[in-house]
Write a protein that holds these residues in place. Structure first.
Motif, PDB file in Angstrom:
ATOM      1  N   ALA A   1      32.769  19.334  32.063  1.00 33.39           N
ATOM      2  CA  ALA A   1      31.886  19.720  32.807  1.00 33.39           C
ATOM      3  C   ALA A   1      31.120  20.908  31.897  1.00 33.39           C
ATOM      4  O   ALA A   1      29.916  21.027  31.973  1.00 33.39           O
ATOM      5  N   LYS A   2      31.870  21.639  30.973  1.00 31.78           N
ATOM      6  CA  LYS A   2      31.047  22.574  30.115  1.00 31.78           C
ATOM      7  C   LYS A   2      30.334  21.861  29.109  1.00 31.78           C
ATOM      8  O   LYS A   2      29.274  22.290  28.880  1.00 31.78           O
ATOM      9  N   VAL A   3      30.537  20.628  28.515  1.00 33.02           N
ATOM     10  CA  VAL A   3      29.566  19.855  27.833  1.00 33.02           C
ATOM     11  C   VAL A   3      28.300  19.450  28.391  1.00 33.02           C
ATOM     12  O   VAL A   3      27.280  19.836  27.976  1.00 33.02           O
ATOM     13  N   LEU A   4      28.562  18.963  29.765  1.00 33.13           N
ATOM     14  CA  LEU A   4      27.216  18.749  30.552  1.00 33.13           C
ATOM     15  C   LEU A   4      26.727  19.767  30.827  1.00 33.13           C
ATOM     16  O   LEU A   4      25.196  19.835  30.504  1.00 33.13           O
ATOM     17  N   ALA A   5      27.195  20.884  31.056  1.00 33.82           N
ATOM     18  CA  ALA A   5      26.128  22.326  31.453  1.00 33.82           C
ATOM     19  C   ALA A   5      25.382  22.621  30.364  1.00 33.82           C
ATOM     20  O   ALA A   5      24.504  23.341  30.244  1.00 33.82           O
ATOM     21  N   ARG A   6      26.264  22.567  29.141  1.00 38.38           N
ATOM     22  CA  ARG A   6      25.510  23.086  27.747  1.00 38.38           C
ATOM     23  C   ARG A   6      24.214  22.435  27.358  1.00 38.38           C
ATOM     24  O   ARG A   6      23.334  22.937  26.870  1.00 38.38           O
ATOM     25  N   TRP A   7      24.338  21.115  28.145  1.00 38.22           N
ATOM     26  CA  TRP A   7      22.919  20.373  27.707  1.00 38.22           C
ATOM     27  C   TRP A   7      22.144  19.877  29.048  1.00 38.22           C
ATOM     28  O   TRP A   7      21.246  19.032  28.885  1.00 38.22           O
ATOM     29  N   ASN A   8      22.440  20.695  30.016  1.00 36.23           N
ATOM     30  CA  ASN A   8      21.639  20.659  31.310  1.00 36.23           C
ATOM     31  C   ASN A   8      21.896  19.161  32.216  1.00 36.23           C
ATOM     32  O   ASN A   8      20.672  18.697  32.726  1.00 36.23           O
ATOM     33  N   LEU A   9      23.137  18.623  31.795  1.00 34.99           N
ATOM     34  CA  LEU A   9      23.161  17.573  32.263  1.00 34.99           C
ATOM     35  C   LEU A   9      24.163  17.535  33.705  1.00 34.99           C
ATOM     36  O   LEU A   9      24.810  16.343  34.034  1.00 34.99           O
ATOM     37  N   THR A  10      24.510  18.408  34.136  1.00 33.37           N
ATOM     38  CA  THR A  10      25.665  18.856  35.459  1.00 33.37           C
ATOM     39  C   THR A  10      25.225  17.816  36.659  1.00 33.37           C
ATOM     40  O   THR A  10      26.179  17.068  36.893  1.00 33.37           O
TER      41      THR A  10
END
Length: 310
Positions: free
Chosen positions: A284-293
Motif C-alpha cells: 500500500a505504501k508503494v502505491l500511495a507514493r506513486w498515486n496508484l492507490t
C-alpha cells in the motif's frame, strides 16, 4: 430517466469489480530523486523462498533480474540523475527481490522485446504493466499486483462524479482515437442512447496542450485515459482530479501482473511474496507514493482468468 435498477439491468454482464466507485483518492507530489527517501523494503520471506521450484533457474546467482520498459511514470522512469530507475514497478520489483533474498537488477527493455527476454531466460521476470490475458497465459505465468484501470479526469474544482456508464450521458468527453478506452466509451454511449439518455459529445485532440486547454476552458467536461498516467500528471501539475475509475477490460476485470516464463517455477513464490507485502502494508505504501492507490488489489493471484482472446 431510468431507475437505478433499470440502469443496472442495462449493463448486466459487467463484473462487479469492473466498475470502481469514484472516491477521494488523495494525490501527492512525487519525488523523482535517485535517493528515494521512504522507499519501502522487505524482509526475507522464508515461505516464499520455499515455494521456488527445485528446478527453477535464475539468470544470475543471487540476483532477481527484472525486465522493464522504462520511461513512463508512475510505472518507471529515470530519476533526476538520469540513470537510477525509479517508480512503482521498480519498488514492486525491489519488494519481491528482497522477499526472495536476492539482489535486484533491473534491465531496461523495449516493450516489443520483453516476451523473448522472459522465454530465453535473459530476465527472471518482467514487471512492466503487463495485463493478464488468456493468450499470454499460454506462454507465461502471472502473479497479479495491480488493477488495470482507466480513469475519467476533470478540471480541479469540477464536482462531476462518474460511477457507472449512465453518468457519462450528456457529457463532453475527450478520448484518444483507436484506443481500448475509445471502444468502451462508444459502447457505453450506444447503450445509453438506446435507453433514451443523452448522447456523449466525444472529442478528439492530437495535441495534449490543446486537450488540457479544452478541460480548463470548459469546452470538455472530462478526459478518459489510462488512470496511472493521468493520475501522475494530476499529482505533478495540480490542475485535474480523478472523477471515476473502471476496469481497462470492461466489462471484464483486468489485472497487471509480474510475468515469468511458463513452468519456470517462480510464480507461486512471487505471488506469496506479494501477498506478504500486501499484508504488512509495504504494498500500500508503494502505491500511495506513486498515486496508484485506486489500482490496489486485495490479494495477489497466480494465473487468474485473463482477458479473453476475442
Amino acid at each position: 430517466m431510468l431507475t437505478r435498477r433499470a440502469s443496472l439491468a442495462l449493463f448486466a454482464g459487467a463484473a462487479s469489480s469492473a466498475l470502481i466507485p469514484a472516491g477521494a483518492f488523495a494525490q501527492q507530489a512525487v519525488d523523482l530523486s535517485p535517493e528515494q527517501p521512504g522507499r519501502p523494503r522487505a524482509q526475507r520471506d522464508e515461505e516464499a523462498i520455499r515455494l521456488i521450484a527445485g528446478d527453477a533457474k535464475f539468470a544470475k546467482d543471487g540476483v532477481f533480474t527484472v525486465g522493464n520498459n522504462t520511461g513512463r511514470f508512475p510505472f518507471s522512469g529515470f530519476a533526476t540523475d538520469n540513470r537510477t530507475v525509479i517508480g512503482a514497478e521498480a519498488e514492486i520489483a525491489q519488494l519481491v527481490a528482497d522477499a526472495l533474498g536476492r539482489k535486484l537488477e533491473i534491465v531496461t527493455t523495449a516493450w516489443a522485446d520483453w516476451p523473448l527476454g522472459v522465454v530465453s531466460g535473459k530476465f527472471d521476470a518482467v514487471i512492466s504493466n503487463v495485463t493478464v490475458t488468456e493468450q499470454r497465459k499460454e506462454k507465461f505465468d502471472f502473479s497479479t499486483y495491480r488493477k488495470d484501470l482507466l480513469g475519467f479526469y476533470v478540471k480541479k474544482g469540477n464536482e462531476i462524479v462518474i460511477r457507472e456508464p449512465r453518468d457519462v450521458a450528456g457529457l463532453k468527453v475527450i478520448v484518444s482515437s483507436g484506443t481500448n478506452q475509445e471502444q468502451i466509451l462508444l459502447r457505453w454511449n450506444e447503450a445509453n442512447t438506446k435507453a433514451g439518455l443523452k448522447p456523449v459529445d466525444i472529442q478528439y485532440y492530437d495535441d495534449d496542450v490543446v486537450l488540457y486547454l479544452a478541460l480548463e476552458s470548459g469546452r470538455a467536461d472530462a478526459y478518459l485515459g489510462p488512470n496511472a498516467l493521468l493520475s501522475f500528471k494530476a499529482a505533478q501539475e495540480g490542475k485535474t482530479r480523478l472523477a471515476g475509475n473502471f476496469s481497462g477490460g470492461w466489462p471484464e476485470l483486468a489485472e497487471i501482473a509480474v510475468t515469468t516464463r511458463k513452468g519456470a517455477g517462480l510464480a507461486d513464490a512471487i505471488t506469496h511474496a506479494l501477498n506478504t507485502q500486501i499484508g504488512n502494508g509495504n504494498y500500500a505504501k508503494v502505491l500511495a507514493r506513486w498515486n496508484l492507490t485506486a489500482e490496489a488489489i486485495a490479494q495477489s493471484r497466480t494465473n487468474p482468468p485473463g482477458l479473453p482472446k476475442a
